[in-house]
Design an enzyme around this catalytic site. Sequence first.
Site, mmCIF file in Angstrom:
data_model
loop_
_atom_site.group_PDB
_atom_site.id
_atom_site.type_symbol
_atom_site.label_atom_id
_atom_site.label_comp_id
_atom_site.label_asym_id
_atom_site.label_seq_id
_atom_site.Cartn_x
_atom_site.Cartn_y
_atom_site.Cartn_z
ATOM 1 C CB THR A 403 -0.887 -0.009 1.271
ATOM 2 O OG1 THR A 403 -1.684 -1.181 1.287
ATOM 3 C CG2 THR A 403 -1.782 1.217 1.354
ATOM 4 N N GLY A 486 -1.918 -3.052 5.761
ATOM 5 C CA GLY A 486 -2.956 -4.016 6.128
ATOM 6 C C GLY A 486 -3.430 -3.886 7.561
#
EC number: 2.3.2.2
Length: 599
Positions: A403, A486
């Site tokens: 991410t 996450g």
Amino acid sequence: MRLFAAATLLLTSTALPVSAQDTLPTEDAEVGIADTIGAGGRPIGKDWSRSPVIVEHGMAATAHPLATQVAIDILKAGGNAVDAAIAANAALGLMEPTGNGIGGDLFAIIYDPKTNQLHGINGSGRSPRGQTLAQLQEKLGPDATSIPPLGALPITIPGTVDAWFTMHDRFGKMDMAQILAPTVTYAREGHPIAPVIAMYLDRSLASFERRQDMIGDFGNARATYFADGAPEAGEIFKNPDLADTLETLGREGRDAFYEGELARTMVDYLREQGSAFTLEDFAAHESQWAEPTCVTYKKGYELCELPPNGQGFAALQMVNILKNVDLSQWDRGSPEVLHYITEAKRLAFADLARFYADPDFTPFPTELLSDEYGRQRFSMIDPQRAAPDVAHGAPQIEGEGDTTYLTVADKDGMMVSLIQSNYRGMGSGLVPTGLGFMFQDRGELYSLDAEHPNAYEPGKRPFHTIIPAFVKKDGKPWMSFGLMGGGMQPQGHVQVLVNIVDYGMNLQEAGDAARLNHDGGRQPTDPLLGETTDPLGTLYVEPGIPADTVARLKAMGHKVEVVDNGIMFGGYQAIARDPESGVYTGATEMRKDGQASGY
């Protein structure tokens, strides 16, 4: 005071960590040499950190120095924070494809100084509207208990591009072609690969090759990213297909991606790979504006997060639990502090596993965010022992940080907190022909239990891990920040807040400080009434945690492991604004390649 972060590395340091009191020797696996060299001295601040960046007019903090410079160039050219955030995100999709790209989803919180309001945007995509759970299960096979992480079946509609244009339509100033132009240039002419990103590219290629049968077509992805193997640090990388795609978006707008030739290319390719998506699915996609929710922690600080289908409210639940104890009575690296943070996380994530889902299908029970409920959950924590189990399990969501997070602030006080991802391992492994980006695999997070709130359904958004954050101080906007990775994200948000509020760390120290990451237990993809195979989970800590703290945590019943590569502990960026002077302070993540900069 012996601090939690006592052994964190500087961004440019190659030395191994040391604690505030002791050197922690670490064995080099290849050469067998014990390296006991730690951080050097500093004239001010903690010797394991470095100075935050302080500027007056505008600032950006991203996971790549070139993306940060792109944002600053947009600000200097007259763009605002939204324009610069979109430009930086586009650049990161090219430069950090291991973490994000236009095949993924986006969430953001925008502070608008004109109205003194926070605005949230949910740019997450949905499942095919014409595919039922039974039809999906037939494709998966009779023995499947989850959706695979690769190939066509975990793909959901990419929401990033629509989110860009939705944000821009409301707040943007510059023309979108001008915003995307720097990345178009870098994509055509090339840019050198950064060191941490090179490591992730190498890991991604190895992972894809091990599971190539699960992907289907890997030829497009190999040609786009790995034509000569994984690019190495310093190697010039080009992506002319992505340049063409971004030029099309700048010229033709959002509809080119969801209704035009780009959409037709994507749908044709996806259907060749076994997907049920149609042009109508893409044309129907739209982002949603969402109101951030804030809860008070201590000393006038409020943490603000977006509602589900993301996991941001888990951070708010942790805050509501932890404000019932004075953590500052113990040192930051003490077993008491780590124990309370871990148990608060387990309690919050138990609720996450049971209740967090697409609110269009299952409304969120808002009582979970009340002070009274926080007190109830706090009362369940045994100060001396780790609970063997907590109600509904403690979900393992996503282990590592595939991410990117960025934040931008401009001369007028507008601040953008933006997070964007392809989800696990760079994405699905599928790259639509000639478009230069990989589809996300976010649909892996649907449950196959029809009774679960997060069950797969047609036209539904899956449970999401990526969450931007914002902090108010004394009721005024103060800090835009986030921490990628996450299931690390909510607990990382809380740890940064604790570092600042309870231990007086500055913005850079709060991110450099050694972290914990509790992982394990039930996932939001599990059957609603299924067994919890790992109710305790594992408490992972960085080497800066004192050895005696690790020993005492184990004696308290925690399963503890020390991990020294930084990968599973996320990536942090932050910008804070002085409400009186308007001066910005910025920080960036030492575990990434990034940079905070301004003017």
